[in-house]
Design an enzyme around this catalytic site. Structure first.
Site, PDB file in Angstrom:
ATOM      1  N   HIS A 236       0.881  -1.186   0.000  1.00 22.52           N
ATOM      2  CA  HIS A 236       0.000   0.000   0.000  1.00 22.52           C
ATOM      3  C   HIS A 236       0.916   1.233   0.000  1.00 22.52           C
ATOM      4  O   HIS A 236       1.786   1.358  -0.857  1.00 22.52           O
ATOM      5  CB  HIS A 236      -0.922  -0.105   1.225  1.00 22.52           C
ATOM      6  N   HIS A 283      -1.995  -2.092  -9.652  1.00 20.07           N
ATOM      7  CA  HIS A 283      -3.054  -1.508  -8.833  1.00 20.07           C
ATOM      8  C   HIS A 283      -4.249  -2.441  -8.820  1.00 20.07           C
ATOM      9  O   HIS A 283      -4.546  -3.067  -9.843  1.00 20.07           O
ATOM     10  CB  HIS A 283      -3.475  -0.129  -9.374  1.00 20.07           C
ATOM     11  N   ASP A 341       2.794   5.884  -6.490  1.00 19.54           N
ATOM     12  CA  ASP A 341       3.946   5.788  -5.584  1.00 19.54           C
ATOM     13  C   ASP A 341       5.275   5.787  -6.323  1.00 19.54           C
ATOM     14  O   ASP A 341       6.307   6.142  -5.754  1.00 19.54           O
ATOM     15  CB  ASP A 341       3.822   4.525  -4.715  1.00 19.54           C
TER      16      ASP A 341
END
Ligand code: COA
Length: 400
Positions: A236, A283, A341
């Protein structure tokens, strides 16, 4: 349950709750084609809004008027300083933080818990109390991050009395608290946009964890602490740190001269052969790419192009070139896109932010999303309690 029924149930099980709609929300919607916060599309927000405006939109529920925004900002600035119990706790962790035995995400999680002990609204789950607590958390989390970085660096705590510099906005103050330098408007805006992009993402793992905690009518600080614990994981939010660590590993193994050559392909092929997960890619929801990633990549690259510093002894732009090559290989060989990210790691690295603070900075933003969901859960609550499919031993007697 009969074995046939159990087999049928097992076949229908959505592992990791993939594809399951677990509740309603009016805060955020995600589709393959985009991301919207309360109906506003993410490119629109990144281009035209500030993080404080987005925070108001999420927490209060509407775009603020000029007067509402001024009041909101003043309230947040006033709430920046920490109770001495939190500052002393951070100072007491100095040696552990500096040695790496304690990581900033865990110390932040504990600090948020401690904040709850002195919050005047701690035990209330009423809407007005929740909103006050949400604003306090939004204001104080950057101060915690800054103080942690100061003790890691062995510096006196910057802005101890005021929680930074009251003339600075949220993003610029966060940078100032960490290193004592007021960032240029360009740098501050890039951080501001990164906070906008990270603010909210519907029922992601940490928000869902927060809603499960809030659904028992437990309090906001507890639910946010749970959210921080969930966000820390490398699958995450922890991926922004791990993505940069992976690029450092490639740079170290292959060397700067290998960028653009087949040596990087070979490194990646070895990773594929060992079934290694490459952080900052993939994802659960977006299968054709994360809409936030190109926004941040472009901003980070612009900064890197202008940057003459050499983080890690390689020009900042080299890290972007390496990142772009890794992205191309992932897409060509695995058809997997980067998530937000990946450019976040590169961008924060270019700005000289210490890697272990990337996920805490994510918290400084996502607090708005978590708190909005906690308030939404409390406003229309039903405890969240799903079922499981038993797969253990056949039922038996203790004394047999
Ligand atoms: N690197 C390598 N392979 C990946 C991958 C990655 N980052 N992400 C997904 N895959 C592969 C999986 O190995 C799997 O392949 P398989 O079907 O051959 O086994 C397939 O793609 C589906 O992935 P899966 O892990 O089942 O998807 P998920 O929806 O359960 O998980 C993530 C989603 C985000 C947890 C996952 O993509 C991941 O671990 N990414 C890296 C961590 C990360 O960047 N997290 C931040 C998310 S915003």
């Amino acid at each position: 349950m009969s074995s046939a029924a159990a087999a049928a149930a097992s076949a229908n099980l959505a592992k990791g709750l993939e594809g399951v709609i677990a509740g309603e929300t009016a805060i955020c919607s995600i589709e393959q084609g985009g991301l919207w916060y309360r109906g506003y599309e993410i490119h629109d927000l990144a281009q035209n809004a500030t993080f404080e405006e987005v925070a108001h939109l999420l927490l209060v529920g509407h775009k603020p008027s000029a007067a509402e925004l001024a009041k909101f900002k003043a309230e947040i600035i006033a709430e920046r300083p920490l109770h001495p119990s939190v500052t002393s706790f951070i100072e007491s962790m100095g040696g552990y933080l500096a040695s790496g035995r304690a990581v900033p995400m865990d110390v932040l999680r504990s600090a948020v818990s401690i904040l709850g002990h002195t919050d005047p609204d701690a035990q209330s789950v009423a809407a007005d109390a929740n909103l006050r607590k949400a604003k306090r958390l939004l204001a104080k989390i950057p101060t915690i991050i800054g103080h942690m970085q100061n003790v890691i660096d062995g510096k006196a705590i910057i802005g101890r009395e005021l929680g930074g510099d009251p003339t600075l906005g949220h993003a610029a103050n966060l940078m100032y608290l960490m290193n004592g330098n007021k960032p240029s408007p360009d740098y501050a805006r890039v951080i501001d946009i990164s906070l906008i992009l990270y603010a909210e993402h519907d029922y992601n793992a940490s928000t869902f964890a927060s809603r499960v905690i809030a659904g028992t009518l437990s309090d906001m600080h507890g639910a946010v602490s749970g959210g921080i614990a969930a966000l820390k994981g490398p699958l995450h939010g922890g991926a922004n740190e791990m993505a940069m660590e992976m690029l450092r590993e490639i740079m170290q193994d292959c060397g700067e001269a290998a960028i653009g050559t087949s040596a990087v392909d070979d490194w990646m092929q070895k990773a594929f052969d060992t079934k290694r997960k490459l952080m900052g890619f993939g994802h659960r929801v977006y299968k054709n790419g994360d809409h936030r990633a190109p926004i941040l990549h472009k901003l980070g690259r612009n900064i890197a192009e202008k940057d003459t510093k050499n983080p890690g002894n390689h020009a900042a732009i080299k890290w972007f070139e390496l990142g772009e090559q890794v992205q191309k290989i992932m897409l060509a060989k695995k058809n997997i896109h980067p998530n937000v990210d990946f450019p976040c790691g590169l961008t924060y690295f270019t700005m000289g932010i210490p890697v272990p603070q990337y996920t805490p900075i994510f918290v400084a933003s996502r607090i708005t999303g978590w708190a909005s969901h906690i308030m939404e859960q409390h406003a229309n609550n039903r405890i969240i309690r799903p079922l499981s499919l038993y797969s253990g031993p056949a039922y038996r007697k203790w004394n047999s």
